[in-house]
Design a protein around this motif. Structure first.
Motif, PDB file in Angstrom:
ATOM      1  N   THR A  28      41.259  24.351  38.883  1.00  0.00           N
ATOM      2  CA  THR A  28      42.387  24.208  39.799  1.00  0.00           C
ATOM      3  C   THR A  28      43.357  25.353  39.597  1.00  0.00           C
ATOM      4  O   THR A  28      43.740  25.654  38.476  1.00  0.00           O
ATOM      5  CB  THR A  28      43.115  22.875  39.564  1.00  0.00           C
ATOM      6  N   TYR A  29      43.731  25.967  40.678  1.00  0.00           N
ATOM      7  CA  TYR A  29      44.538  27.174  40.596  1.00  0.00           C
ATOM      8  C   TYR A  29      45.948  26.909  40.071  1.00  0.00           C
ATOM      9  O   TYR A  29      46.432  27.634  39.209  1.00  0.00           O
ATOM     10  CB  TYR A  29      44.594  27.820  41.971  1.00  0.00           C
ATOM     11  N   SER A  30      46.580  25.890  40.568  1.00  0.00           N
ATOM     12  CA  SER A  30      47.988  25.679  40.232  1.00  0.00           C
ATOM     13  C   SER A  30      48.142  25.283  38.771  1.00  0.00           C
ATOM     14  O   SER A  30      47.301  24.622  38.186  1.00  0.00           O
ATOM     15  CB  SER A  30      48.575  24.583  41.133  1.00  0.00           C
ATOM     16  N   GLY A  31      49.239  25.709  38.186  1.00  0.00           N
ATOM     17  CA  GLY A  31      49.552  25.327  36.816  1.00  0.00           C
ATOM     18  C   GLY A  31      48.877  26.171  35.759  1.00  0.00           C
ATOM     19  O   GLY A  31      48.975  25.868  34.577  1.00  0.00           O
ATOM     20  N   HIS A  32      48.199  27.223  36.173  1.00  0.00           N
ATOM     21  CA  HIS A  32      47.536  28.079  35.201  1.00  0.00           C
ATOM     22  C   HIS A  32      48.409  29.243  34.788  1.00  0.00           C
ATOM     23  O   HIS A  32      49.325  29.658  35.489  1.00  0.00           O
ATOM     24  CB  HIS A  32      46.241  28.652  35.793  1.00  0.00           C
ATOM     25  N   CYS A  33      48.089  29.758  33.634  1.00  0.00           N
ATOM     26  CA  CYS A  33      48.654  31.010  33.173  1.00  0.00           C
ATOM     27  C   CYS A  33      47.523  32.043  33.261  1.00  0.00           C
ATOM     28  O   CYS A  33      46.440  31.841  32.714  1.00  0.00           O
ATOM     29  CB  CYS A  33      49.144  30.881  31.734  1.00  0.00           C
ATOM     30  N   MET A  34      47.769  33.106  33.995  1.00  0.00           N
ATOM     31  CA  MET A  34      46.763  34.151  34.173  1.00  0.00           C
ATOM     32  C   MET A  34      47.267  35.434  33.522  1.00  0.00           C
ATOM     33  O   MET A  34      48.429  35.808  33.720  1.00  0.00           O
ATOM     34  CB  MET A  34      46.519  34.405  35.659  1.00  0.00           C
ATOM     35  N   GLY A  35      46.413  36.096  32.780  1.00  0.00           N
ATOM     36  CA  GLY A  35      46.840  37.296  32.085  1.00  0.00           C
ATOM     37  C   GLY A  35      45.876  38.441  32.235  1.00  0.00           C
ATOM     38  O   GLY A  35      44.701  38.254  32.544  1.00  0.00           O
ATOM     39  N   TRP A  36      46.404  39.632  32.047  1.00  0.00           N
ATOM     40  CA  TRP A  36      45.595  40.841  31.944  1.00  0.00           C
ATOM     41  C   TRP A  36      45.747  41.391  30.526  1.00  0.00           C
ATOM     42  O   TRP A  36      46.869  41.506  30.014  1.00  0.00           O
ATOM     43  CB  TRP A  36      46.053  41.898  32.954  1.00  0.00           C
ATOM     44  N   PHE A  37      44.607  41.716  29.958  1.00  0.00           N
ATOM     45  CA  PHE A  37      44.563  42.287  28.621  1.00  0.00           C
ATOM     46  C   PHE A  37      43.765  43.577  28.680  1.00  0.00           C
ATOM     47  O   PHE A  37      43.034  43.826  29.643  1.00  0.00           O
ATOM     48  CB  PHE A  37      43.916  41.304  27.640  1.00  0.00           C
ATOM     49  N   ARG A  38      43.874  44.395  27.651  1.00  0.00           N
ATOM     50  CA  ARG A  38      43.085  45.617  27.616  1.00  0.00           C
ATOM     51  C   ARG A  38      42.665  45.929  26.190  1.00  0.00           C
ATOM     52  O   ARG A  38      43.333  45.533  25.235  1.00  0.00           O
ATOM     53  CB  ARG A  38      43.858  46.787  28.213  1.00  0.00           C
ATOM     54  N   GLN A  39      41.565  46.647  26.107  1.00  0.00           N
ATOM     55  CA  GLN A  39      41.064  47.057  24.809  1.00  0.00           C
ATOM     56  C   GLN A  39      40.553  48.480  24.900  1.00  0.00           C
ATOM     57  O   GLN A  39      39.602  48.761  25.640  1.00  0.00           O
ATOM     58  CB  GLN A  39      39.958  46.121  24.319  1.00  0.00           C
ATOM     59  N   GLU A  44      42.413  47.072  18.917  1.00  0.00           N
ATOM     60  CA  GLU A  44      42.357  45.653  19.198  1.00  0.00           C
ATOM     61  C   GLU A  44      42.752  45.380  20.651  1.00  0.00           C
ATOM     62  O   GLU A  44      43.490  46.151  21.264  1.00  0.00           O
ATOM     63  CB  GLU A  44      43.297  44.893  18.252  1.00  0.00           C
ATOM     64  N   ARG A  45      42.251  44.279  21.159  1.00  0.00           N
ATOM     65  CA  ARG A  45      42.626  43.871  22.506  1.00  0.00           C
ATOM     66  C   ARG A  45      44.103  43.471  22.502  1.00  0.00           C
ATOM     67  O   ARG A  45      44.564  42.790  21.580  1.00  0.00           O
ATOM     68  CB  ARG A  45      41.760  42.701  22.958  1.00  0.00           C
ATOM     69  N   GLU A  46      44.812  43.867  23.529  1.00  0.00           N
ATOM     70  CA  GLU A  46      46.244  43.587  23.592  1.00  0.00           C
ATOM     71  C   GLU A  46      46.624  43.038  24.963  1.00  0.00           C
ATOM     72  O   GLU A  46      45.991  43.348  25.975  1.00  0.00           O
ATOM     73  CB  GLU A  46      47.051  44.866  23.324  1.00  0.00           C
ATOM     74  N   GLY A  47      47.683  42.251  24.965  1.00  0.00           N
ATOM     75  CA  GLY A  47      48.189  41.711  26.213  1.00  0.00           C
ATOM     76  C   GLY A  47      48.943  42.756  26.997  1.00  0.00           C
ATOM     77  O   GLY A  47      49.701  43.543  26.426  1.00  0.00           O
ATOM     78  N   VAL A  48      48.742  42.761  28.298  1.00  0.00           N
ATOM     79  CA  VAL A  48      49.388  43.720  29.191  1.00  0.00           C
ATOM     80  C   VAL A  48      50.409  43.020  30.087  1.00  0.00           C
ATOM     81  O   VAL A  48      51.560  43.431  30.167  1.00  0.00           O
ATOM     82  CB  VAL A  48      48.336  44.438  30.061  1.00  0.00           C
ATOM     83  N   THR A  91      43.976  54.226  29.208  1.00  0.00           N
ATOM     84  CA  THR A  91      42.519  54.127  29.260  1.00  0.00           C
ATOM     85  C   THR A  91      42.029  52.985  28.385  1.00  0.00           C
ATOM     86  O   THR A  91      42.360  52.905  27.202  1.00  0.00           O
ATOM     87  CB  THR A  91      41.885  55.442  28.778  1.00  0.00           C
ATOM     88  N   ALA A  92      41.261  52.075  28.976  1.00  0.00           N
ATOM     89  CA  ALA A  92      40.793  50.894  28.256  1.00  0.00           C
ATOM     90  C   ALA A  92      39.902  50.067  29.167  1.00  0.00           C
ATOM     91  O   ALA A  92      39.844  50.290  30.386  1.00  0.00           O
ATOM     92  CB  ALA A  92      41.970  50.036  27.779  1.00  0.00           C
ATOM     93  N   MET A  93      39.242  49.088  28.571  1.00  0.00           N
ATOM     94  CA  MET A  93      38.597  48.043  29.347  1.00  0.00           C
ATOM     95  C   MET A  93      39.663  46.988  29.593  1.00  0.00           C
ATOM     96  O   MET A  93      40.328  46.540  28.642  1.00  0.00           O
ATOM     97  CB  MET A  93      37.424  47.458  28.569  1.00  0.00           C
ATOM     98  N   TYR A  94      39.814  46.596  30.840  1.00  0.00           N
ATOM     99  CA  TYR A  94      40.818  45.616  31.219  1.00  0.00           C
ATOM    100  C   TYR A  94      40.151  44.276  31.522  1.00  0.00           C
ATOM    101  O   TYR A  94      39.172  44.212  32.268  1.00  0.00           O
ATOM    102  CB  TYR A  94      41.602  46.097  32.431  1.00  0.00           C
TER     103      TYR A  94
END
Length: 124
Positions: A28-39, A44-48, A91-94
C-alpha cells in the motif's frame, strides 16, 4: 511481493542533471517512507534523501541539500530524485528503499526493509 525498480541512471558531465525514478508495487502506497541511498566504490551505502508518502515530509543529506529534490507521484506510485549540479563525488550506485511506516532515522539504512537493485550514476 514488494518490488522496487529504479531507472534513470546514466553518465553525465559535472554540473549536469539526472532524474532517477523508483516504481514500486506489492504494498500500500500511503503511509510509507521512501528513500534514496547511494554507494560509491569502496564506500559504505549512505542515505541521500527520503520522503514520507503520507505527509510529504522530506529529509536530505547535507552533501546534496540544495542540489537534489525528492518527490512523489501518487497516481503513478513512483518516487523520483531530481539531481542537479552533479559533482564527480556523486558517482555511485543509487538505490531506492521503502519502509511501510514512519521511521525515526529517515536516512539510516537499517530503517528500511525493502530495496531495489540500483541504478548507476556516473559523473565525470
Amino acid at each position: 511481493h514488494v518490488q522496487l525498480v529504479e531507472s534513470g541512471g546514466g553518465s553525465v558531465q559535472a554540473g549536469g542533471s539526472l532524474r532517477l525514478s523508483c516504481a514500486f508495487s506489492g504494498f500500500t502506497y500511503s503511509g510509507h517512507c521512501m528513500g534514496w541511498f547511494r554507494q560509491a566504490p569502496g564506500k559504505e551505502r549512505e542515505g541521500v534523501a527520503r520522503i514520507a508518502t503520507g505527509s510529504g515530509n522530506t529529509d536530505y543529506a547535507d552533501s546534496v541539500k540544495g542540489r537534489f529534490t525528492i518527490s512523489r507521484d501518487d497516481a503513478r506510485q513512483t518516487v523520483s530524485l531530481q539531481m542537479n549540479s552533479l559533482r564527480v563525488e556523486d558517482t555511485a550506485m543509487y538505490y531506492c528503499a521503502a519502509e511501510p511506516s514512519p521511521v525515526p532515522q529517515p536516512l539510516a539504512l537499517h530503517e528500511y526493509r525493502h530495496w531495489g537493485r540500483g541504478t548507476q550514476v556516473t559523473v565525470s
